[in-house]
Design an enzyme around this catalytic site. Structure first.
Site, PDB file in Angstrom:
ATOM      1  N   GLU A 198      -6.666  -7.538  -1.174  1.00 44.14           N
ATOM      2  CA  GLU A 198      -7.369  -7.549   0.279  1.00 44.14           C
ATOM      3  C   GLU A 198      -8.646  -6.987  -0.032  1.00 44.14           C
ATOM      4  O   GLU A 198      -9.125  -5.947  -0.422  1.00 44.14           O
ATOM      5  CB  GLU A 198      -6.770  -6.451   1.140  1.00 44.14           C
ATOM      6  N   GLU A 218       0.841  -1.404   0.157  1.00 42.28           N
ATOM      7  CA  GLU A 218      -0.140   0.030   0.027  1.00 42.28           C
ATOM      8  C   GLU A 218       0.687   1.238   0.157  1.00 42.28           C
ATOM      9  O   GLU A 218       0.400   2.268   0.713  1.00 42.28           O
ATOM     10  CB  GLU A 218      -0.905   0.048   1.072  1.00 42.28           C
TER      11      GLU A 218
END
Length: 814
Positions: free
Chosen positions: A204, A135
């Site tokens: 995710e 991320e």
């Protein structure tokens, strides 16, 4: 627990297990560069990464290895070891040579370990994907050009390790070839990779959200989660992963945040205790089966899209004789009736219907065929347990409590004295949650900061928890929160003539794990620290302060039952509701194999160890806000982490289950693998004050199994795998199955066909109810481990016409 968890994931229809690699647990101590450089890695026991990957392979599944090595994960310091912070000149996650050297060394170690065990798919092993960084695209703008250079370097470094499998970067839109950029979020159906040559990967799919001490419990309705999954594959997705499918428990001091709770249940399909959570697990299993029925078409071609009306869409995969369709209603409020290929279909709001043959609906994401399991946390009663159902105050069956008093202030030889206030993390290196700050003032009686014998004490801290002692006596406390860890303590304190000692105990509750420059977020008392009165003030911020890292009991290893210590006092009476007390007892593990938890009702805040293994921080006195929760969550419409909250006004790790309203538990998971036959040791360090005599063991057991299926539901998904059943076009059916091997359905607590309402454990008959439903269900289900009951008036009677009827059943297994 690994084999059982992996098997339940496989039974739920998963193909791949995804796991982070935690740098801090594998390299807790940095190797020393001497004549020969030696690096100290730990891949033993619960840290045996290769053994975990092999266990996944043994189950016939694949692995996505997310090395990072920054992982976030609500994990302490984002998974970085604290020693990294002290390398001269280092800057994290940017174009910094010191950081890149350490990151490359650890990443190479992980890759070489996997290669050495032959675990990459290129070697015939199960690892089909690896991830580098995590991320970073969310925060790389804060690092400017150096951040872009670092991201490019990380990609090249990973590829150079020659794993023979693809690498991914999640949430990194500009990931350079051949790195595959992937999506994280609650929905990824609109995600498009940065190259047409790269597949659509969803790293995710958040099954819920994490829990913070002092926060309400988040949950995500399975209808919305299933909708998100189906939409992703409808729009051309190829791989999606649940974060989390099993979240588990943050043992020890592994939580980050700060203020992340010990539970990492995450409302996942497999709960914190390793049990399947119904109907979430079962409904997603059915979604996976439905998508796999479409597989011949999905892998053969790209989809074509067409509008079926406002907020409705069809996606068709057709190649030769293979044809699969997804019909979506993305309206968050209204059901829709649409026409597709000349047939009429009813689409509930915020749902997707899956048609493996472009004709028949095998599943709609908003219509749940899966059963519900109503679990109960049952107290292990003392010998005073009654034979009826009356409530008995639960007590832990223990041999008696010993205690040791943690002294206030500086008691260790390795204390440090220097002028000014020191930031906590740089001082402790996170060797302990605790840091003592100690100084003194001499009172003559005419000080301007005094009002008689009293003065106002101000202590400003970066957090997370503060306790104040004046002359060895407790004078107050304060704490931050997950939204702001800052503390500004202001209370009147009383001094005596002469020397007065001020001892401040600062405690962390997990270190920051997310955001740009999270590694520079500090903790502890940075001031000012002031005494003030009607005539003036005294600033102690630049005074001489003495510092002690950690507790005396930690240095004495009081948590380790194998090390005897004279500090322990055994007596019939022990101190209660006093801060800074260690407690110890022996207990016998509960019989059976049901998951075990400890209910910390009566305690304040602390940490618990079972046979020397920390089961984490407990904090039952940290209550969630009184408002913001909902009794039931409408799955329709976009989900957010604050949309569906429960347990307001209660301790964050409260679990209220079953029909008995007193089962309101401050429960903390104690794995059975931590227990041993015969005697076991339980040690507590209580920071705030509590009564360990109120602690109880509880076990998690199945209370009831339930299901509620209507005439409008599709047939059970398994009927599509049987040519004979498929030819018969069987209608909807209600299916029940006892969750444990060897159990059978012993009774039917409730059965109603018509218009029943309510939830498992609280069903009620509607105005329309068949008189024969109960006997039909009893005949089909009692005495067997599983049963299937067709949901139709032909089978259950016709209680009312011209209304869509449903069957609701609650059963007991034994």
């Amino acid at each position: 627990m690994w084999p059982g968890l992996i098997q339940k994931a496989k039974d739920g229809g998963l193909d791949v297990i995804e796991t982070y690699v935690f740098w801090d647990i594998h390299e807790p101590v940095r190797g020393q560069a001497q004549v020969v450089v030696t690096w100290q890695y730990d891949f033993e026991g619960r840290k045996d990464l290769a053994a975990f990957v092999k266990a996944v392979a043994d189950a016939g599944l694949y692995v996505h290895l997310r090395i990072g090595p920054y992982v976030c994960a609500e994990w302490n310091y984002g998974g970085f070891p604290l020693w990294l912070h002290f390398i001269p000149g280092i800057k994290f996650r940017t174009d910094n040579e010191a950081f890149k050297a350490e990151m490359q060394r650890f990443t190479t170690k992980v890759v070489d370990t996997m290669k050495g065990a032959g675990l990459y798919a290129s070697q015939g092993g199960p690892i089909i994907l690896s991830q580098i960084e995590n991320e970073y695209g969310n925060i790389d703008s804060h690092y400017g050009a150096a951040g872009k250079a670092y991201m490019t370097w990380a990609a090249g470094m990973a590829v150079s390790l020659d794993t023979g499998v693809p690498w991914v970067m999640c949430q990194q839109d500009d990931a350079p070839d051949p790195i595959i950029n992937t999506c994280n979020g609650f929905y990824c159906d609109q995600f498009t990779p940065n190259s047409a040559t790269k597949p659509r990967l969803w790293t995710e799919n958040w099954s819920g959200w994490f829990l913070s001490f002092g926060g309400a419990v988040p949950y995500r309705p399975v209808e919305d989660l299933a909708f998100a999954v189906a939409r992703f594959y409808q729009r051309g997705g190829t791989f999606q992963n649940y974060y989390m499918y099993h979240g588990g428990t943050n043992f020890g001091r592994s939580t980050g945040g700060p203020f992340i709770a010990t539970s990492y249940d995450y409302d996942a399909p497999i709960d914190e205790y390793g049990l399947v959570k119904q109907p979430k697990w079962g409904h997603l299993r059915d979604v996976h089966k439905a998508i796999k029925l479409c597989e011949p078409a999905l892998i053969a071609t790209d989809p074509s899209y067409s509008s079926l009306g406002q907020n409705t869409e069809a996606a068709v995969y057709k190649s030769g004789s293979a044809c699969a369709a997804f019909l979506a209603n993305i309206d968050g409020k209204s059901d829709k009736t649409v026409t597709f290929n000349g047939k009429t279909y009813n689409l509930p709001a915020w749902s997707v219907s899956i048609l493996p043959d472009c004709k028949n609906v095998v599943l709609n994401t908003a219509q749940i065929n899966s059963q519900v399991i109503n679990s109960e946390m049952r107290y292990l009663q003392s010998s005073t347990e009654t034979s009826d159902d009356s409530f008995v105050t639960p007590q832990l069956a223990v041999s008696g409590w010993s205690y040791a008093i943690e002294p206030v202030g500086i008691t260790k030889d390795n204390s440090l004295t220097k002028p000014g206030l020191m930031e906590q993390i740089n001082t402790t290196a996170d060797a302990s949650d605790f840091l003592w700050y100690s100084t003194s003032v001499t009172v003559k009686g005419d000080e301007p900061y005094l009002n008689g014998s009293q003065t106002n004490l101000l202590v400003n801290s970066l957090g997370h928890v503060l306790q104040v002692y004046i002359n060895g006596k407790f004078a107050g406390s304060d704490q931050g929160s997950a939204s702001s860890s800052l503390i500004s303590f202001q209370e009147p304190v009383t001094f005596v003539p002469g020397k007065n000692k001020i001892d401040l105990l600062s405690a962390t509750v997990g270190l920051s794990n997310y955001g740009a420059f999270f590694d520079l977020v500090g903790a502890g008392i940075t001031g000012p620290v002031k005494l003030s009165g009607p005539s003036g003030a005294l600033d102690l911020s630049s005074a001489d302060w003495t510092y002690q890292v950690g507790l005396r009991g930690e240095d004495l290893h009081l948590y380790d039952p194998s090390e005897a210590s004279p500090e322990w006092v055994s007596a019939n009476a022990y101190p209660i509701n006093q801060p800074l007390i260690w407690y110890k007892t022996k207990f016998t593990a509960p019989a059976g194999d049901d998951p075990v938890a400890i209910d910390f009702t009566g305690m304040g805040k602390g940490e618990a160890w079972v046979n020397g293994q920390s089961i984490g921080r407990y904090w039952p006195t940290n209550l969630a806000p009184q408002s913001g929760c909902v009794n039931s969550c409408n799955y329709r419409g976009a989900y957010s982490s604050s949309k569906c909250l429960k347990k307001c006004g209660q301790p964050s790790q409260t679990l209220c289950e079953g029909s008995n309203s007193y089962l309101l538990l401050n429960r903390y998971h104690m794995p059975r693998s931590f227990l041993q036959a015969g005697s076991n040791d339980l040690v507590l360090f209580e920071q705030f004050g509590g009564d360990p005599g109120k602690i109880s063991f509880v076990i998690k057991q199945t209370g009831s199994v339930c299901a509620h299926v209507s005439e409008a539901h599709p047939a059970q998904i398994d009927s599509w795998f049987s040519p004979q059943q498929k030819m018969q076009r069987s209608g909807p059916a209600l299916r029940l199955e006892c969750p444990k091997a060897g159990q059978v359905i012993s009774s039917i607590k409730f059965a109603s066909f018509g218009t029943p309402s309510g939830a498992c454990g609280s069903y009620s008959h509607g105005e329309c109810s068949s008189s024969q439903a109960l006997s039909v269900v009893q005949e089909a289900c009692i005495g067997v481990s599983s049963c299937s009951v067709p949901v139709s008036s032909k089978n259950l009677g016709e209680p009312c016409s011209e209304v869509i009827k449903s069957l609701a059943v609650e059963a007991a297994c034994s």
